[in-house]
Design a protein around this motif. Structure first.
Motif, PDB file in Angstrom:
ATOM      1  N   ASN A   1      23.099  -2.132 -22.696  1.00 17.25           N
ATOM      2  CA  ASN A   1      23.608  -1.515 -23.773  1.00 17.25           C
ATOM      3  C   ASN A   1      23.313   0.323 -23.669  1.00 17.25           C
ATOM      4  O   ASN A   1      24.151   1.176 -23.823  1.00 17.25           O
ATOM      5  N   GLY A   2      22.070   0.309 -22.985  1.00 19.90           N
ATOM      6  CA  GLY A   2      21.614   1.696 -22.744  1.00 19.90           C
ATOM      7  C   GLY A   2      22.547   2.616 -21.831  1.00 19.90           C
ATOM      8  O   GLY A   2      22.795   3.471 -22.132  1.00 19.90           O
ATOM      9  N   TYR A   3      22.742   1.677 -20.878  1.00 16.44           N
ATOM     10  CA  TYR A   3      23.626   2.447 -19.943  1.00 16.44           C
ATOM     11  C   TYR A   3      25.064   2.679 -20.338  1.00 16.44           C
ATOM     12  O   TYR A   3      25.635   3.891 -20.187  1.00 16.44           O
ATOM     13  N   LEU A   4      25.688   1.627 -21.277  1.00 18.57           N
ATOM     14  CA  LEU A   4      26.845   1.958 -21.966  1.00 18.57           C
ATOM     15  C   LEU A   4      26.944   2.969 -22.888  1.00 18.57           C
ATOM     16  O   LEU A   4      27.828   3.961 -22.743  1.00 18.57           O
ATOM     17  N   LEU A   5      25.920   3.280 -23.643  1.00 21.87           N
ATOM     18  CA  LEU A   5      25.686   4.073 -24.431  1.00 21.87           C
ATOM     19  C   LEU A   5      25.559   5.700 -23.649  1.00 21.87           C
ATOM     20  O   LEU A   5      26.393   6.668 -24.142  1.00 21.87           O
ATOM     21  N   LYS A   6      24.818   5.686 -22.578  1.00 20.61           N
ATOM     22  CA  LYS A   6      24.714   6.789 -21.847  1.00 20.61           C
ATOM     23  C   LYS A   6      25.942   7.228 -21.235  1.00 20.61           C
ATOM     24  O   LYS A   6      26.442   8.276 -21.274  1.00 20.61           O
ATOM     25  N   THR A   7      26.778   6.260 -20.850  1.00 14.77           N
ATOM     26  CA  THR A   7      28.237   6.665 -20.291  1.00 14.77           C
ATOM     27  C   THR A   7      29.087   7.124 -21.199  1.00 14.77           C
ATOM     28  O   THR A   7      29.936   8.115 -21.015  1.00 14.77           O
ATOM     29  N   ALA A   8      29.004   6.453 -22.337  1.00 12.67           N
ATOM     30  CA  ALA A   8      29.977   6.945 -23.600  1.00 12.67           C
ATOM     31  C   ALA A   8      29.898   8.482 -24.028  1.00 12.67           C
ATOM     32  O   ALA A   8      30.523   8.954 -24.211  1.00 12.67           O
ATOM     33  N   ILE A   9      28.292   8.720 -24.107  1.00 10.81           N
ATOM     34  CA  ILE A   9      28.160  10.085 -24.501  1.00 10.81           C
ATOM     35  C   ILE A   9      28.496  11.185 -23.365  1.00 10.81           C
ATOM     36  O   ILE A   9      29.068  12.115 -23.654  1.00 10.81           O
ATOM     37  N   GLU A  10      28.337  10.602 -22.298  1.00  5.32           N
ATOM     38  CA  GLU A  10      28.677  11.454 -20.964  1.00  5.32           C
ATOM     39  C   GLU A  10      30.057  11.726 -21.039  1.00  5.32           C
ATOM     40  O   GLU A  10      30.560  12.864 -20.685  1.00  5.32           O
ATOM     41  N   SER A  11      30.992  10.774 -21.498  1.00  4.59           N
ATOM     42  CA  SER A  11      32.235  10.989 -21.345  1.00  4.59           C
ATOM     43  C   SER A  11      32.954  11.729 -22.525  1.00  4.59           C
ATOM     44  O   SER A  11      34.074  12.072 -22.533  1.00  4.59           O
ATOM     45  N   GLY A  12      32.055  11.888 -23.428  1.00 11.52           N
ATOM     46  CA  GLY A  12      32.612  12.608 -24.636  1.00 11.52           C
ATOM     47  C   GLY A  12      33.105  11.676 -25.837  1.00 11.52           C
ATOM     48  O   GLY A  12      33.457  11.983 -26.874  1.00 11.52           O
ATOM     49  N   LYS A  13      32.991  10.365 -25.539  1.00 15.11           N
ATOM     50  CA  LYS A  13      33.421   9.226 -26.782  1.00 15.11           C
ATOM     51  C   LYS A  13      32.477   9.294 -27.728  1.00 15.11           C
ATOM     52  O   LYS A  13      33.098   8.727 -28.907  1.00 15.11           O
ATOM     53  N   ILE A  14      31.011   9.443 -27.650  1.00 15.78           N
ATOM     54  CA  ILE A  14      30.384   9.381 -28.690  1.00 15.78           C
ATOM     55  C   ILE A  14      29.859  10.845 -28.833  1.00 15.78           C
ATOM     56  O   ILE A  14      29.066  11.256 -27.760  1.00 15.78           O
ATOM     57  N   GLN A  15      29.829  11.521 -30.034  1.00 12.96           N
ATOM     58  CA  GLN A  15      28.932  12.640 -30.310  1.00 12.96           C
ATOM     59  C   GLN A  15      27.969  12.270 -30.953  1.00 12.96           C
ATOM     60  O   GLN A  15      27.819  11.597 -32.077  1.00 12.96           O
ATOM     61  N   PHE A  16      26.901  13.367 -30.858  1.00 11.50           N
ATOM     62  CA  PHE A  16      25.655  13.114 -31.606  1.00 11.50           C
ATOM     63  C   PHE A  16      25.079  14.476 -31.610  1.00 11.50           C
ATOM     64  O   PHE A  16      25.199  15.290 -31.011  1.00 11.50           O
ATOM     65  N   MET A  17      23.924  14.433 -32.747  1.00  7.22           N
ATOM     66  CA  MET A  17      23.299  15.699 -32.900  1.00  7.22           C
ATOM     67  C   MET A  17      21.790  15.476 -33.102  1.00  7.22           C
ATOM     68  O   MET A  17      21.368  14.402 -33.455  1.00  7.22           O
ATOM     69  N   VAL A  18      20.866  16.556 -32.689  1.00  8.59           N
ATOM     70  CA  VAL A  18      19.499  16.146 -33.011  1.00  8.59           C
ATOM     71  C   VAL A  18      19.316  16.850 -34.407  1.00  8.59           C
ATOM     72  O   VAL A  18      19.276  17.833 -34.761  1.00  8.59           O
ATOM     73  N   ILE A  19      18.591  15.854 -35.217  1.00  7.13           N
ATOM     74  CA  ILE A  19      17.919  16.239 -36.542  1.00  7.13           C
ATOM     75  C   ILE A  19      16.556  16.307 -36.543  1.00  7.13           C
ATOM     76  O   ILE A  19      15.732  15.774 -36.171  1.00  7.13           O
ATOM     77  N   PRO A  20      16.172  17.830 -37.093  1.00  4.60           N
ATOM     78  CA  PRO A  20      14.667  18.081 -36.997  1.00  4.60           C
ATOM     79  C   PRO A  20      14.232  16.980 -37.972  1.00  4.60           C
ATOM     80  O   PRO A  20      14.741  16.725 -39.028  1.00  4.60           O
ATOM     81  N   GLN A  21      12.701  16.948 -37.649  1.00  9.60           N
ATOM     82  CA  GLN A  21      11.939  16.058 -38.716  1.00  9.60           C
ATOM     83  C   GLN A  21      11.851  16.715 -40.167  1.00  9.60           C
ATOM     84  O   GLN A  21      11.519  17.929 -39.990  1.00  9.60           O
ATOM     85  N   ASN A  22      11.926  16.043 -41.286  1.00 14.23           N
ATOM     86  CA  ASN A  22      11.736  16.467 -42.386  1.00 14.23           C
ATOM     87  C   ASN A  22      12.815  17.894 -42.607  1.00 14.23           C
ATOM     88  O   ASN A  22      12.715  18.609 -43.519  1.00 14.23           O
ATOM     89  N   GLY A  23      13.786  17.856 -41.985  1.00 13.88           N
ATOM     90  CA  GLY A  23      14.893  18.796 -42.203  1.00 13.88           C
ATOM     91  C   GLY A  23      16.180  18.543 -43.008  1.00 13.88           C
ATOM     92  O   GLY A  23      16.393  17.310 -43.292  1.00 13.88           O
ATOM     93  N   ASN A  24      16.757  19.405 -43.812  1.00  7.42           N
ATOM     94  CA  ASN A  24      17.815  18.882 -44.583  1.00  7.42           C
ATOM     95  C   ASN A  24      19.082  19.481 -43.792  1.00  7.42           C
ATOM     96  O   ASN A  24      19.052  20.522 -43.088  1.00  7.42           O
TER      97      ASN A  24
END
Length: 316
Positions: A279-302
């Motif tokens: 699953n981790g490899y599939l997720l990594k592959t999907a992220i690298e291909s641009g099929k899944i977008q994500f962002m980093v949320i700072p701790q206790n941030g709004n």
């Protein structure tokens, strides 16, 4: 008056006779002098061999007439034979002076393939007096090599057979493909053929009559320049077969390189699956291909996320 006229006519006839007689004597004198005083010239690129030919002497060698000589006094009836001293060539398979009519020399390789070989030989005539005299008396007179046509006939008669023999003797040591596309083997073949030709030629003509192209008459004689072009099979189908084999070999090498690249990539995937899990490899592959977008949320941030506005459809 009649007697005087007769006397006058007689005087005129006597003067005319004397003039005619004097003219005849002058012509005879010129002919005699021309035979007594004979002159010879040589071009700047030719050397002359002076031979006696008078009534009271034998037809023997007298002297060398140097290149570029003008009005050299020789004896009555003497003859001068001129030979070239500049660089000369004998070429098989090309256009130009001193060129053999045949296109190529035929050589049979070690694996019994008939090859066509083009040859170029560059040389100069040995101008040492004794050697040059020997060449003229043994070869030059027989072939009339002191004339342009005779010179070419001499090369055809003495050079061509020795070239054929030299190439035939060393050609059987190499496979045809080696001579066709292996530069090292071709160079070795040329060196061996040149050595054999250098050995055969003096034995055939009876002396060291020919020197290298850099010979000037004042330096060492040197070896003749002997070069060959790329030997080609006379059967063109052999070349076509070789080219097809080479194309197949190149295609095979390209496929092997491609397979090797796939194996490298597959090994990389296996290593990543072992480390991340499937699953981790599939997720990594999907992220690298641009099929899944994500962002980093700072701790206790709004953060505020944009909410898409629903589209209202008005019934009609």
């Amino acid at each position: 008056m009649a007697k005087l006229g007769t006397t006058t006519v007689a005087k005129k006839g006597g003067v005319a006779g004397k003039l005619i007689g004097g003219g005849v004597v002058l012509v005879l004198l010129i002919i005699v002098l021309a035979n007594l005083f004979n002159f010879a010239d040589t071009d700047a690129n030719k050397i002359g061999l002076h031979y006696g030919g008078g009534v009271v002497e034998d037809k023997k060698f007298k002297s060398i007439i140097p290149p570029g000589a003008t009005n050299k006094l020789i004896g009555p009836g003497d003859t001068v034979y001129s030979y070239p001293i500049d660089q000369r060539s004998y070429i098989i398979g090309g256009a130009g002076a001193d060129t053999d009519n045949a296109d190529e020399v035929t050589v049979v390789s070690k694996d019994n393939v008939r090859l066509g070989v083009r040859v170029q030989v560059y040389f100069t005539l040995n101008r040492q007096e004794a050697v040059l005299q020997s060449f003229h008396e043994r070869i030059g007179l027989k072939t009339e090599a002191y004339e342009d046509r005779g010179w070419n006939d001499m090369l055809q008669s003495y050079f061509r057979p020795q070239i054929d023999r030299a190439l035939a003797a060393v050609g059987t040591n190499y496979n045809w493909a080696e001579l066709y596309n292996n530069e090292a083997k071709k160079s070795a073949f040329q060196t061996a053929a040149a050595k054999e030709f250098t050995r055969l030629l003096p034995a055939a003509v009876g002396g060291d009559y020919f020197c290298g192209p850099s010979y000037t008459g004042n330096n060492a004689c040197g070896e003749l320049s002997f070069t060959i072009q790329k030997p080609n099979p006379l059967d063109k189908g052999i070349i076509d077969g070789l080219e097809a084999k080479q194309r197949a070999e190149l295609a095979k090498q390209a496929q092997e390189q491609k397979n090797q690249q796939v194996n490298v990539e597959l090994q990389s995937v296996r290593q990543q699956v072992a480390m991340l899990g499937s699953n981790g490899y599939l997720l990594k592959t999907a992220i690298e291909s641009g099929k899944i977008q994500f962002m980093v949320i700072p701790q206790n941030g709004n953060i505020s996320l944009p909410v898409p506005t629903p589209t209202t459809t008005t019934p009609r």
